[in-house]
Design a protein around this motif. Structure first.
Motif, short mmCIF file in Angstrom:
data_model
loop_
_atom_site.label_atom_id
_atom_site.label_comp_id
_atom_site.label_asym_id
_atom_site.label_seq_id
_atom_site.Cartn_x
_atom_site.Cartn_y
_atom_site.Cartn_z
N GLN A 157 -14.48 -17.36 8.27
CA GLN A 157 -14.29 -16.69 7.01
C GLN A 157 -13.92 -15.10 7.16
OE1 GLN A 157 -17.32 -17.71 3.90
NE2 GLN A 157 -17.64 -19.72 5.00
N VAL A 158 -13.05 -14.67 6.05
CA VAL A 158 -12.68 -13.41 6.07
C VAL A 158 -12.33 -12.95 4.69
CG1 VAL A 158 -10.26 -13.74 6.70
CG2 VAL A 158 -11.27 -11.63 7.52
N LYS A 159 -12.40 -11.46 4.60
CA LYS A 159 -11.94 -11.03 3.40
C LYS A 159 -11.49 -9.36 3.68
CE LYS A 159 -13.88 -12.08 -0.64
NZ LYS A 159 -14.66 -12.33 -1.68
N ALA A 160 -10.53 -8.73 2.81
CA ALA A 160 -10.00 -7.65 3.27
C ALA A 160 -10.53 -6.69 2.17
CB ALA A 160 -8.27 -7.75 3.02
N LEU A 161 -10.42 -5.57 2.70
CA LEU A 161 -10.74 -4.13 1.68
C LEU A 161 -9.66 -3.12 2.08
CD1 LEU A 161 -13.93 -2.54 3.61
CD2 LEU A 161 -13.07 -4.84 4.15
N GLN A 162 -9.53 -2.21 1.39
CA GLN A 162 -8.77 -1.30 1.40
C GLN A 162 -9.38 0.28 0.95
OE1 GLN A 162 -4.92 -1.36 -1.27
NE2 GLN A 162 -5.73 0.56 -1.90
N GLY A 163 -8.79 0.97 1.84
CA GLY A 163 -9.37 2.54 1.80
C GLY A 163 -8.21 3.40 1.40
N ASN A 164 -8.71 4.52 0.97
CA ASN A 164 -7.73 5.50 0.28
C ASN A 164 -8.16 6.75 1.06
OD1 ASN A 164 -6.27 7.77 -1.00
ND2 ASN A 164 -5.51 6.26 -2.41
N PHE A 165 -7.36 7.35 1.92
CA PHE A 165 -7.59 8.86 2.67
C PHE A 165 -7.91 9.83 1.56
CE2 PHE A 165 -5.22 6.57 6.07
CZ PHE A 165 -6.00 6.82 7.07
N THR A 169 0.75 -1.22 0.06
CA THR A 169 -0.18 0.03 -0.03
C THR A 169 0.76 1.13 -0.04
OG1 THR A 169 -0.09 -0.05 2.30
CG2 THR A 169 -1.97 -1.15 1.25
N ASN A 170 0.09 2.43 -0.34
CA ASN A 170 0.89 3.64 -0.24
C ASN A 170 0.65 4.17 1.42
OD1 ASN A 170 1.88 3.64 -2.97
ND2 ASN A 170 -0.35 4.22 -3.49
N SER A 171 1.32 5.30 1.67
CA SER A 171 0.98 5.81 3.11
C SER A 171 -0.20 6.39 3.29
CB SER A 171 2.10 6.84 3.20
OG SER A 171 1.99 8.01 2.30
N ASP A 172 -1.09 6.76 2.14
CA ASP A 172 -2.36 7.51 2.37
C ASP A 172 -3.57 6.16 2.46
OD1 ASP A 172 -2.09 6.66 -0.36
OD2 ASP A 172 -2.80 8.89 -0.91
N GLU A 173 -3.15 5.01 2.38
CA GLU A 173 -4.01 3.96 2.45
C GLU A 173 -4.20 2.90 3.63
OE1 GLU A 173 -3.69 2.67 -2.42
OE2 GLU A 173 -2.43 2.05 -1.28
N ALA A 174 -5.32 2.12 3.85
CA ALA A 174 -5.47 1.48 5.02
C ALA A 174 -6.10 0.12 4.80
CB ALA A 174 -6.03 2.16 6.13
#
Length: 243
Positions: A158-166, A44-49
């Motif tokens: 069960q689990v799944k990931a998601l990404q957000g951008n600030f 990821t980039n620094s502005d992502e989580a």
């Protein structure tokens, strides 16, 4: 670990029901919880989580408690507040913690938060369970394993990931908050047999397109990949501070 619930009974309740109510209350509050670590590799980039959502096979939530503060992520430390369920739903707008940046912007959680880690022992982002490298987003949870001891889940979840951008965190319509903006990971195929010293085959249908992990273990996933490694819980080193 066993959770206890404090029950309050009133004199208006007929005495003949007290024993039944007490038994139901005690059973409802008892659940064997175990420390469970979940890691997801995602560059990821620094502005992502990165966050996760998940639950049981029937879609219901799993009770959790966050065990640690992140040594480097103020956002994680804010988002974990009142995050008590691993579920498939959106953020709890009224209860789950919100991250307020230095300029006053408010960022709502997109699920159960993780923080970035590395295996570099000289880094502030080092995590003792990460022996693989950089970009492993991690969370330490106390998970209700009893809720997974059924004929379907058999101790798995069960689990799944998601990404957000600030830079594009929320969606607004006519000036009103209208939802969260994020990117789901997609798995090209169902997860096969997991590697690691306690891996093996999950109990779910072959067409299930989520990650599958085991309660009480160290679960290591990779964004967009059906591969998985599951190991026994790693003891935290003596110097490790976990608030």
């Amino acid at each position: 670990m066993v959770n206890l619930v404090l029950c309050v009974f009133t004199y208006s309740m007929p005495a003949k029901y007290w024993m039944l109510a007490a038994a139901v209350c005690l059973l409802a509050g008892m659940g064997r919880t175990e420390k469970t670590i979940i890691m997801v590799r995602k560059e990821t980039n620094s502005d992502e989580a990165v966050f996760i959502r998940g639950g049981r096979d029937d879609g219901t939530a799993i009770p959790i408690t966050h065990l640690c503060d992140s040594p480097t992520s103020a956002a994680y430390n804010a988002w974990k507040v009142n995050d008590t369920l691993l579920d498939w739903g959106a953020e709890n707008l009224s209860e789950q913690g919100k991250y307020i940046s230095g300029n006053g912007a408010i960022y709502r959680a997109k699920g159960t938060p993780l923080w970035w880690s590395t295996n570099d022992v000289t880094s502030d982002s080092y995590h003792y369970a990460n022996y693989l490298g950089e970009h492993y987003w991690v969370v330490e949870l106390d998970m209700d394993c009893d809720s997974l001891n059924n004929d379907v889940d058999k101790g798995w979840f069960q689990v799944k990931a998601l990404q957000g951008n600030f830079e594009n965190w929320h969606h607004f319509y006519i000036g009103m908050y209208a939802g969260s903006v994020f990117t789901w990971e997609t798995l090209p195929s169902g997860q096969g047999e997991a590697g690691g010293n306690v891996g093996g085959m999950h109990p779910y249908q072959s067409g299930m397109l989520n990650h599958a992990g085991r309660c009480g273990k160290v679960n290591i996933f990779e964004w967009g990949s059906p591969s998985c490694v599951i190991n026994e819980m790693v003891p935290a080193p003596a110097y490790y501070q976990c608030d």
